[in-house]
Design an enzyme around this catalytic site. Structure first.
Site, PDB file in Angstrom:
ATOM      1  N   GLY A   1       0.769  -1.242   0.000  1.00  0.00           N
ATOM      2  CA  GLY A   1       0.000   0.000   0.000  1.00  0.00           C
ATOM      3  C   GLY A   1       0.796   1.286   0.000  1.00  0.00           C
ATOM      4  N   LYS A   2       2.035   1.253  -0.493  1.00  0.00           N
ATOM      5  CA  LYS A   2       2.868   2.467  -0.520  1.00  0.00           C
ATOM      6  C   LYS A   2       2.217   3.559  -1.365  1.00  0.00           C
ATOM      7  CE  LYS A   2       6.311   0.068  -2.147  1.00  0.00           C
ATOM      8  NZ  LYS A   2       5.756  -1.286  -2.014  1.00  0.00           N
ATOM      9  N   THR A   3       1.884   3.181  -2.604  1.00  0.00           N
ATOM     10  CA  THR A   3       1.296   4.168  -3.518  1.00  0.00           C
ATOM     11  C   THR A   3      -0.043   4.669  -2.973  1.00  0.00           C
ATOM     12  OG1 THR A   3       2.378   3.077  -5.370  1.00  0.00           O
ATOM     13  CG2 THR A   3       0.606   4.573  -5.918  1.00  0.00           C
TER      14      THR A   3
ATOM     15  N   ASP B   1      -8.509  -1.856   7.725  1.00  0.00           N
ATOM     16  CA  ASP B   1      -9.947  -1.971   7.443  1.00  0.00           C
ATOM     17  C   ASP B   1     -10.330  -3.410   7.092  1.00  0.00           C
ATOM     18  OD1 ASP B   1     -10.063  -2.028   4.137  1.00  0.00           O
ATOM     19  OD2 ASP B   1      -8.333  -0.982   4.953  1.00  0.00           O
TER      20      ASP B   1
ATOM     21  N   HIS C   1      12.637   1.017  -3.624  1.00  0.00           N
ATOM     22  CA  HIS C   1      13.949   1.036  -3.004  1.00  0.00           C
ATOM     23  C   HIS C   1      15.026   1.502  -3.960  1.00  0.00           C
ATOM     24  CE1 HIS C   1      12.244  -2.078  -0.028  1.00  0.00           C
ATOM     25  NE2 HIS C   1      11.309  -1.327  -0.555  1.00  0.00           N
TER      26      HIS C   1
ATOM     27  N   GLY D   1      -7.710  21.225 -10.770  1.00  0.00           N
ATOM     28  CA  GLY D   1      -7.560  20.322  -9.634  1.00  0.00           C
ATOM     29  C   GLY D   1      -6.564  19.203  -9.845  1.00  0.00           C
TER      30      GLY D   1
HETATM   31  P1  GDP Z   1       2.302  -0.714  -3.361  1.00  0.00           P
HETATM   32  O1  GDP Z   1       2.748  -1.796  -4.289  1.00  0.00           O
HETATM   33  O2  GDP Z   1       2.946  -0.879  -2.022  1.00  0.00           O
HETATM   34  O3  GDP Z   1       2.443   0.653  -3.914  1.00  0.00           O
HETATM   35  O4  GDP Z   1       0.731  -0.994  -3.079  1.00  0.00           O
HETATM   36  P2  GDP Z   1      -0.507  -0.281  -3.695  1.00  0.00           P
HETATM   37  O5  GDP Z   1      -0.735   1.053  -3.107  1.00  0.00           O
HETATM   38  O6  GDP Z   1      -0.452  -0.366  -5.177  1.00  0.00           O
HETATM   39  O7  GDP Z   1      -1.684  -1.212  -3.133  1.00  0.00           O
HETATM   40  C1  GDP Z   1      -1.783  -2.588  -3.458  1.00  0.00           C
HETATM   41  C2  GDP Z   1      -3.212  -3.037  -3.348  1.00  0.00           C
HETATM   42  O8  GDP Z   1      -3.666  -2.936  -2.022  1.00  0.00           O
HETATM   43  C3  GDP Z   1      -4.165  -2.202  -4.196  1.00  0.00           C
HETATM   44  O9  GDP Z   1      -5.128  -3.050  -4.754  1.00  0.00           O
HETATM   45  C4  GDP Z   1      -4.799  -1.259  -3.172  1.00  0.00           C
HETATM   46  O10 GDP Z   1      -6.086  -0.870  -3.558  1.00  0.00           O
HETATM   47  C5  GDP Z   1      -4.825  -2.130  -1.940  1.00  0.00           C
HETATM   48  N1  GDP Z   1      -4.756  -1.328  -0.716  1.00  0.00           N
HETATM   49  C6  GDP Z   1      -3.838  -0.398  -0.407  1.00  0.00           C
HETATM   50  N2  GDP Z   1      -4.085   0.127   0.810  1.00  0.00           N
HETATM   51  C7  GDP Z   1      -5.201  -0.487   1.272  1.00  0.00           C
HETATM   52  C8  GDP Z   1      -5.972  -0.374   2.482  1.00  0.00           C
HETATM   53  O11 GDP Z   1      -5.684   0.401   3.395  1.00  0.00           O
HETATM   54  N3  GDP Z   1      -7.039  -1.196   2.598  1.00  0.00           N
HETATM   55  C9  GDP Z   1      -7.389  -2.064   1.635  1.00  0.00           C
HETATM   56  N4  GDP Z   1      -8.467  -2.809   1.847  1.00  0.00           N
HETATM   57  N5  GDP Z   1      -6.705  -2.192   0.493  1.00  0.00           N
HETATM   58  C10 GDP Z   1      -5.638  -1.419   0.305  1.00  0.00           C
HETATM   59 MG    MG Z   2       3.242   1.234  -5.770  1.00  0.00          MG
END
Ligand code: GDP
Ligand code: MG
Length: 370
Positions: A92-94, A190, A137, A112
């Site tokens: 969930g980084k992004t 959540d 990274h 916006g």
């Molecule tokens: P990254 O690879 O670390 O950048 O991860 P992303 O932000 O792309 O998130 C990966 C997946 O996890 C996506 O499908 C997001 O929608 C989901 N996701 C991210 N944060 C949350 C959260 O707080 N709750 C839930 N339920 N899903 C999340």
């Molecule tokens: Mg990402």
């Protein structure tokens, strides 16, 4: 330096002074080891040993031109923290970066759409936090490899339903190596399968012990999806930043790090810099790596033209002659001629290093082989 003492020169090129004196005599230069010889003469001697003396001397000249002096304590002023988000893929980084941006960044009047410049600034009451917009990274590692450290705090994102994973451990190691404090964001709380306690348990194995368990690692349960805990996370960042007493002198020529750069069709080379010391201004002559230029315009993370950017503030620069590399250190120098001079020196040095590594054959080598 225009001249060098023979003894010093001998020491520097690690050759016997007597041998150098003999070579000097053969060149018709009669001196003692305590006397000085001109740079040109020294260069000729060095050449005979297959040593490129110029490199070292040019390095010194470059430092004189850049003049990256230490600031006095009384000139330092508080600056905002620069934060990087790290963690395992899909944790969930992004999403977290987006959640923070949208919870706090005021949409611009022009449609916006916030501009992507590789970093953004969030205002909390009268304080700022700067987020590097490139989770992952590689950017971090590439910059550190170049000796550039832009990050003050690392946010370690760990999904509450997945726990510590290989890239989580990697991120911990990067942050530790860089001596950057870690705040853990336990994300996706959540979800019904979320288990924050398991995450905390797993983190203890890597020396991160949650505050509530008697350690000193701040862990904040968050959801990038529902925005739960985001405000607390931001508060914690400010708290950690306050303890770090981050300071810089805004009243000096700018020094910063390029975090992103590209060639834009309409605007030419465009680079985003995070200023680390001083203030970068429109009209400044700058050098970044081997590229130089004069700042034609500065654009902030909201897409607005600004006249200057102080410590920690990310801005996009227009006016560079070429595209620099991420991780290049940027300096404002006295004038454009100086910037160009440094650029030429560095390019020459690159060429020399290239040739030095590709072929070490000198005339002497050639003759001795015949
Ligand atoms: P990254 O690879 O670390 O950048 O991860 P992303 O932000 O792309 O998130 C990966 C997946 O996890 C996506 O499908 C997001 O929608 C989901 N996701 C991210 N944060 C949350 C959260 O707080 N709750 C839930 N339920 N899903 C999340
Ligand atoms: Mg990402």
């Amino acid at each position: 330096p225009e001249s060098v003492r023979v003894s010093e020169f001998a020491e520097r090129i690690k050759k016997p002074a007597t041998e150098i004196l003999k070579k000097l005599i053969l060149m018709g230069v009669f001196v003692t080891i305590n006397q000085e010889i001109s740079f040109e003469v020294a260069e000729k001697i060095a050449e005979q040993y297959n040593i490129l003396l110029e490199k070292e001397v040019k390095q010194e000249r470059e430092e004189v031109l850049i003049n990256d002096f230490e600031d006095k304590e009384e000139d330092l002023m508080p600056r905002p923290p620069v934060v990087t988000v790290m963690g395992h893929v899909d944790h969930g980084k992004t999403s977290l970066l987006d959640a923070i941006r949208h919870s706090k960044v005021v949409e611009t009047e022009a449609g916006g759409i916030t501009q992507h410049i590789g970093a953004y600034t969030v205002d909390i009451n009268d304080k700022k936090i700067v987020f590097l917009d490139t989770p992952g990274h590689e950017a971090f590692t590439a910059m550190r490899a170049r000796g550039a450290q832009v990050t003050d705090i690392a946010i370690l994102v760990v999904a509450a339903d997945d726990g510590v994973m290989p890239q989580t451990i990697e991120a911990i190691n990067h942050a530790k190596a860089a001596n950057v404090p870690i705040i853990v964001a336990i994300n996706k709380i959540d979800k019904s399968s979320a288990n924050p306690d398991r995450v905390k348990q797993e983190l203890t194995e890597y020396g991160l012990i949650a505050e509530e368990w008697g350690g000193d690692t701040i862990c904040v349960p968050v959801s990038a999806k529902t925005k739960q805990g985001i405000d607390t996370l931001l508060e914690m960042i400010l708290l950690v930043a306050e303890m770090q007493e981050l300071k810089a002198n805004p009243n000096r020529p700018a020094k910063g790090t390029i975090i992103e750069a590209k060639l834009d069709k309409g605007r030419g080379p465009v680079a985003t810099v995070i200023v680390q010391k001083g203030t970068l201004k429109v009209g400044d002559s700058i050098i970044a790596g081997t590229t130089y230029g004069k700042v034609r315009a500065l654009i902030d993370d909201k897409g607005r033209k600004v006249k200057s950017a102080g410590p920690s503030i990310p801005v996009e620069i227009l006016g560079l002659a070429e595209v620099p590399n991420a991780g290049d250190i940027l300096y404002a120098v006295s004038d454009e001629k100086t910037a160009r001079q440094i650029s030429e020196m560095r390019k020459e040095k690159e060429r020399q290093q290239y040739f030095a590594s590709s072929s070490k054959i000198t005339l002497q080598d050639l003759f001795s082989q015949i």
